[in-house]
Motif scaffolding. Structure first.
Motif, mmCIF file in Angstrom:
data_model
loop_
_atom_site.group_PDB
_atom_site.id
_atom_site.type_symbol
_atom_site.label_atom_id
_atom_site.label_comp_id
_atom_site.label_asym_id
_atom_site.label_seq_id
_atom_site.Cartn_x
_atom_site.Cartn_y
_atom_site.Cartn_z
ATOM 1 N N SER A 46 24.364 -10.646 -7.683
ATOM 2 C CA SER A 46 23.978 -11.888 -8.345
ATOM 3 C C SER A 46 23.754 -11.589 -9.826
ATOM 4 O O SER A 46 23.308 -10.507 -10.188
ATOM 5 N N PRO A 47 24.089 -12.542 -10.695
ATOM 6 C CA PRO A 47 24.072 -12.252 -12.133
ATOM 7 C C PRO A 47 22.691 -12.025 -12.745
ATOM 8 O O PRO A 47 22.587 -11.532 -13.852
ATOM 9 N N SER A 48 21.651 -12.368 -12.043
ATOM 10 C CA SER A 48 20.316 -12.159 -12.610
ATOM 11 C C SER A 48 19.349 -11.825 -11.486
ATOM 12 O O SER A 48 19.691 -11.868 -10.314
ATOM 13 N N GLY A 49 18.136 -11.530 -11.855
ATOM 14 C CA GLY A 49 17.111 -11.244 -10.871
ATOM 15 C C GLY A 49 16.771 -9.768 -10.796
ATOM 16 O O GLY A 49 17.485 -8.920 -11.304
ATOM 17 N N PHE A 50 15.664 -9.499 -10.162
ATOM 18 C CA PHE A 50 15.155 -8.149 -9.924
ATOM 19 C C PHE A 50 14.765 -7.406 -11.202
ATOM 20 O O PHE A 50 14.556 -6.212 -11.170
ATOM 21 N N ALA A 51 14.658 -8.085 -12.318
ATOM 22 C CA ALA A 51 14.433 -7.414 -13.603
ATOM 23 C C ALA A 51 13.117 -6.643 -13.675
ATOM 24 O O ALA A 51 13.019 -5.675 -14.420
ATOM 25 N N ASN A 52 12.109 -7.045 -12.918
ATOM 26 C CA ASN A 52 10.804 -6.396 -13.001
ATOM 27 C C ASN A 52 10.539 -5.397 -11.882
ATOM 28 O O ASN A 52 9.415 -4.928 -11.726
ATOM 29 N N LEU A 53 11.571 -5.052 -11.118
ATOM 30 C CA LEU A 53 11.370 -4.132 -10.001
ATOM 31 C C LEU A 53 10.939 -2.751 -10.475
ATOM 32 O O LEU A 53 11.468 -2.218 -11.436
ATOM 33 N N THR A 54 9.997 -2.189 -9.754
ATOM 34 C CA THR A 54 9.618 -0.791 -9.961
ATOM 35 C C THR A 54 10.023 0.050 -8.756
ATOM 36 O O THR A 54 10.147 1.256 -8.860
ATOM 37 N N LEU A 55 10.228 -0.596 -7.588
ATOM 38 C CA LEU A 55 10.659 0.101 -6.382
ATOM 39 C C LEU A 55 11.718 -0.724 -5.685
ATOM 40 O O LEU A 55 11.552 -1.920 -5.487
ATOM 41 N N LEU A 56 12.816 -0.080 -5.309
ATOM 42 C CA LEU A 56 13.863 -0.709 -4.515
ATOM 43 C C LEU A 56 14.251 0.242 -3.401
ATOM 44 O O LEU A 56 14.702 1.356 -3.655
ATOM 45 N N SER A 57 14.033 -0.187 -2.162
ATOM 46 C CA SER A 57 14.431 0.613 -1.003
ATOM 47 C C SER A 57 15.481 -0.151 -0.221
ATOM 48 O O SER A 57 15.227 -1.243 0.281
ATOM 49 N N LEU A 58 16.647 0.446 -0.139
ATOM 50 C CA LEU A 58 17.757 -0.107 0.636
ATOM 51 C C LEU A 58 18.093 0.821 1.796
ATOM 52 O O LEU A 58 19.208 0.832 2.290
ATOM 53 N N ARG A 59 17.134 1.587 2.210
ATOM 54 C CA ARG A 59 17.311 2.608 3.254
ATOM 55 C C ARG A 59 18.021 2.021 4.471
ATOM 56 O O ARG A 59 17.597 1.034 5.036
#
Length: 148
Positions: A46-59
């Motif tokens: 998606s063209p935008s979003g998640f800009a403030n993430l500090t943790l991303l788990s896609l396990r």
């Protein structure tokens, strides 16, 4: 146009939450890529979003690839932790993307354990051919705060 399943719809909705800091999607995507179920690149691109993430788990998100995760990483300058363990669609492309992404100065933890597992010449391999020395060297040179 992408066909979105429920996991992708949830991820797209989460991407629009401006204060969102931590996303753990492991339970959304335990299906194999062949099943057509689970989180896919469609929501990550998606063209935008998640800009403030500090943790991303896609396990365990078997249907995500370098392209999708790299798109998110490019929009997350505050990212400190990225977990793509058991994501068999991940390879050198993500390693190079992380090394050049805005988060390269904030990233402290990167879990790629078993991310490169998959099928090699029709035989299951614990470590596929997609991770190279060049990708690991790029991470070591550019991700100055990477601890593990």
């Amino acid at each position: 146009r992408f066909l979105l399943d429920q996991a992708d719809r949830v991820a797209l909705a989460l991407a629009r939450a401006p204060g969102l800091r931590r996303v753990i999607c492991a339970d959304l995507a335990t299906a194999s890529p062949e099943s057509g179920v689970g989180l896919t690149d469609a929501s990550l691109l998606s063209p935008s979003g998640f800009a403030n993430l500090t943790l991303l788990s896609l396990r365990g998100c078997h249907a995500v690839t370098d392209r999708g995760v790299a798109a998110v990483v490019a929009r997350c300058p505050l990212l400190r932790e990225l977990d793509v363990q058991y994501c068999v669609g991940i390879g050198d492309g993500l390693l190079h993307a992380v090394a050049t992404a805005p988060c390269r100065t904030s990233l402290r933890h990167l879990n790629v354990n078993r991310a490169f597992a998959g099928m090699v010449d029709g035989v299951h391999s614990d470590y596929g051919p997609t991770c190279t020395d060049a990708g690991l060297i790029a991470l070591a040179r550019c991700c100055v705060r990477l601890e593990r």
